[in-house]
Enzyme design. Sequence first.
Site, short mmCIF file in Angstrom:
data_model
loop_
_atom_site.label_atom_id
_atom_site.label_comp_id
_atom_site.label_asym_id
_atom_site.label_seq_id
_atom_site.Cartn_x
_atom_site.Cartn_y
_atom_site.Cartn_z
N ARG A 233 0.85 -1.19 0.00
CA ARG A 233 0.00 0.00 0.00
C ARG A 233 0.88 1.23 0.00
O ARG A 233 1.88 1.30 0.70
CB ARG A 233 -0.93 0.01 1.22
CG ARG A 233 -2.05 -1.02 1.17
CD ARG A 233 -3.07 -0.68 0.09
NE ARG A 233 -4.18 -1.62 0.04
CZ ARG A 233 -4.21 -2.70 -0.74
NH1 ARG A 233 -3.18 -2.96 -1.53
NH2 ARG A 233 -5.27 -3.49 -0.75
N GLU A 262 -2.28 7.66 -5.13
CA GLU A 262 -2.57 7.06 -6.44
C GLU A 262 -4.02 7.19 -6.85
O GLU A 262 -4.34 7.08 -8.04
CB GLU A 262 -2.18 5.58 -6.44
CG GLU A 262 -3.02 4.70 -5.54
CD GLU A 262 -2.54 3.25 -5.55
OE1 GLU A 262 -3.37 2.36 -5.83
OE2 GLU A 262 -1.35 3.01 -5.27
N HIS A 294 0.10 -0.26 -9.70
CA HIS A 294 -0.66 -1.17 -8.84
C HIS A 294 -1.09 -2.42 -9.61
O HIS A 294 -2.27 -2.80 -9.61
CB HIS A 294 -1.90 -0.44 -8.28
CG HIS A 294 -2.37 -1.00 -6.97
ND1 HIS A 294 -2.87 -0.23 -5.95
CD2 HIS A 294 -2.42 -2.27 -6.50
CE1 HIS A 294 -3.22 -0.98 -4.93
NE2 HIS A 294 -2.95 -2.24 -5.25
#
Length: 335
Positions: A233, A262, A294
Site C-alpha cells: 500500500r 494514487e 498497482h
Amino acid sequence: MEILAFGVQADEKPLIERAFAGHHEVRCLDVFLTEDTAPIAVGYEVVSTSVNAQLNHRVLQALAAGGTQMIAQRSTGFNNIELDVAERLGLTVARVSYYSPYSVAEFAWTLAMGVNRRIVRASNRTRDFDFRLDGLMGRDMRGRTVGVLGTGKIGEAFTRIAHGFGMNLLGWDVAENPACLALGMKYVEKERLFAESDLISLHVPLLPATHHIIDAAALGMMKDDAILVNSSRGGLVDTEALVRELRAGRFTGVGLDVYEAEAGLFFLDKSLEVVEDDTLARLVTFPNVVVTSHQAYYTVDAVGQIIDTTVQNVLNYIAGRRDENVLVPKMPTTP
C-alpha cells in the site's frame, strides 16, 4: 438481479461476465465509484467496486439512498471504505480475504531485480541500438540480506523466493510465521532490519500503526546502497521523505507498485494531461526508480480467484449467508 461493477479493466470484463453467467446479469463500467459516478448505481441492489473506489460517507449515503444494499469489493484491502458509516446505513460490505499470494510476491521480486539489474534503462538503450554496459552493473542477491516487513501469506511467498536466492533472511511482524522460521528467518526489531538489509520489501497492511512505517527516520537508517520495494500500500511510505533521500543520491534502486496519492491516477490514462502531483512527477524522473501502476496482483490466476470470490460473496448475500469475507455487518464474537 443485475449487479453493477465499477472500475472494471478491459482484461477483467470477460472474466467477470463469464463468472456471473448462469447466476445474475452484470453490467461492467470502466469508471471508478466516486461521488460523481455514484448516481449511476441508483436502482442497483448490489454494487461491486475496485480498490480505487472512494467509499467515503457521501458516496455510501448516495448508494444507500439509491437502493444499494450490498457492496462487493474486488480486493483484499478495504482502507478506502468507511465501514462505520456503511454499518450505520445498514449496508452489507464484503471483500476478498484471500487470493494468490504468489502474484504479488513474484512481482515484488520483479521490481527488485528490475532496479538491481537496470532492466528498464537497458531496454530503453537497446531500443536506440545503444549496447553499452556503462551504468548497468548490478549485484548478486546470493549471500546478501533481505528484510521482509510483514510475513503473512505474501511475505512468506516472497521469503521463499529469497531463500531460493540464498539470502540471509530478516523479518518483522507482530507475530512470527513458523514457515518463515523454518526457512531460517530471524525476526528482529524493524530498526535493525532497516540498518542491516540490502533489500527491503514491504508486505504489511495499511493501518494507522503502519502508516508511513517508512518515514524519514527509517530511510535514514537504511544502507546508502539498499533496494526498497513496496508492492503493498502506498501509504506505508512517506514519499516526500523518499524523494529527499533520492535527491541526495541514496539507494541502489526503488521499486514502487503503489503510491500514497494514487487515487485518481492509477488505472487511468493521464498521458495527455498535465499531472499536478509534483512529488510523483519528481519520483519518476530518478533513473534508479521504477514505478508501476498497482499491477502486482494482476495475473490471470489472482484476478480469477478475486472474481470467483466476489461472485460467491454476492451469492452468499442473496442467500443470507455470512463468512469471513463479510466486513459489515461484523461477525459476532465468540464469548
